[in-house]
Motif scaffolding. Structure first.
Motif, PDB file in Angstrom:
ATOM      1  N   ASP A  97       0.829  -1.208   0.000  1.00 13.15           N
ATOM      2  CA  ASP A  97       0.000   0.000   0.000  1.00 13.15           C
ATOM      3  C   ASP A  97       0.864   1.259   0.000  1.00 13.15           C
ATOM      4  O   ASP A  97       0.568   2.222  -0.717  1.00 13.15           O
ATOM      5  N   ASP A 155       2.801  -4.510  -7.751  1.00 11.13           N
ATOM      6  CA  ASP A 155       1.360  -4.743  -7.816  1.00 11.13           C
ATOM      7  C   ASP A 155       1.019  -5.911  -8.738  1.00 11.13           C
ATOM      8  O   ASP A 155       0.201  -6.776  -8.400  1.00 11.13           O
ATOM      9  N   THR A 212      -5.772   6.676  -8.873  1.00  9.37           N
ATOM     10  CA  THR A 212      -6.239   5.300  -8.672  1.00  9.37           C
ATOM     11  C   THR A 212      -5.279   4.523  -7.784  1.00  9.37           C
ATOM     12  O   THR A 212      -5.700   3.753  -6.905  1.00  9.37           O
ATOM     13  N   ASP A 216      -6.166   2.908  -4.239  1.00 11.19           N
ATOM     14  CA  ASP A 216      -5.935   1.481  -4.016  1.00 11.19           C
ATOM     15  C   ASP A 216      -5.076   1.277  -2.782  1.00 11.19           C
ATOM     16  O   ASP A 216      -5.329   0.381  -1.964  1.00 11.19           O
ATOM     17  N   HIS A 221     -10.451   0.081  -3.556  1.00 12.33           N
ATOM     18  CA  HIS A 221     -10.082  -0.545  -4.822  1.00 12.33           C
ATOM     19  C   HIS A 221     -11.024  -0.107  -5.946  1.00 12.33           C
ATOM     20  O   HIS A 221     -12.246  -0.198  -5.816  1.00 12.33           O
ATOM     21  N   LYS A 224      -9.886  -2.101 -12.404  1.00  9.83           N
ATOM     22  CA  LYS A 224      -9.090  -1.574 -13.517  1.00  9.83           C
ATOM     23  C   LYS A 224      -9.877  -1.548 -14.826  1.00  9.83           C
ATOM     24  O   LYS A 224      -9.560  -0.782 -15.735  1.00  9.83           O
TER      25      LYS A 224
END
Length: 253
Positions: A97, A155, A212, A216, A221, A224
């Motif tokens: 994160d 990610d 974004t 996230d 979230h 995508k």
């Protein structure tokens, strides 16, 4: 023969249809995620002198490939990055994160700065000025490419782990995606450089992607699919605008 005997167990998945499905899915996912990187790389390297742009793209993407392969070699460590290490506003943040938030902030800062430069009529982007800072600009460009690729790599690797346990599939997907990036980098950069309105649209994409990533990282979230659908729709509208401008220009002649 000894080499074949050593590699054979690692490629046993080739006989399983589910493994092939995972491979195709991962390759597509890596290629789609690579679009974000390509847009950033195109805008960044287009600021360099023309004779250095292609070289910077090749060096940056090649170095990014090496970094991704090294990250895959430490996949057991990467997976542990999802464990919360700090609490912020009653929300546990993991190293993943934190990396996403930092990468998002970097993208927002970079896109905002570039938009400001594009809108500033007094901003000097002459060839002479760029050439005077060539070494710093080239090094900075490659460094920023690697920095952003690190964010997307962490990610995508964590996402890939949830799709397959075969490390070989992950390696193949990464190599295939980076190969596509190498092939598409120059044409995309040339297209963006020749169309000023596309530059502004691409910067808007980077701004949206940055926000974004921050969301996230904070636990909100955003699928995508929504992001890429919005990008695709915007690109379609801009394509129609470009065709309309060309027709008007040819009609005036």
């Amino acid at each position: 023969m000894p080499i074949i005997e050593f590699l054979a167990p690692h490629f046993a998945f080739l006989s399983e249809p589910t493994a092939w499905a995972a491979l195709v899915t991962l390759v597509v996912m890596e290629v789609v995620l690579g679009i974000d990187n390509l847009i950033f790389i195109s805008i960044l390297t287009n600021k360099l002198p023309k004779e250095q742009q292609s070289r910077a793209r090749r060096l940056g993407i090649s170095a990014a490939l090496v970094m991704r392969l090294l990250l895959l070699a430490t996949i057991s460590f990467i997976v542990q990055l999802t464990t919360p290490v700090v609490t912020l506003f009653d929300h546990g943040l993991s190293w993943r994160d934190i990396i996403l938030i930092a990468g998002g902030l970097f993208l927002v800062w970079k896109a905002t700065t570039e938009i400001h430069h594009s809108m500033d009529p007094n901003h000097d982007t002459s060839e002479a000025q760029v050439s005077g800072t060539l070494k710093l600009s080239l090094g900075a460009a490659i460094f920023q490419i690697l920095l952003l690729d690190l964010v997307f790599s962490v990610d995508s690797i964590i996402t890939a782990v949830g799709m397959t346990d075969e490390i070989v599939i992950m390696y193949i997907a990464v190599i295939a995606a980076v190969t596509v990036m190498l092939v598409a980098a120059d044409p995309l950069a040339k297209f963006i450089g020749q169309n000023p309105s596309i530059v502004m649209l691409a910067l808007a994409f980077l701004l949206m992607i940055g926000m974004t990533l921050i969301a996230d990282g904070m636990g909100y979230h955003v699928p995508k699919g929504y992001i890429y659908a919005a990008m695709g729709f915007s690109a379609l509208v801009e394509t129609l605008n470009m065709l309309a401008r060309r027709r008007r220009a040819s009609g005036e002649q």
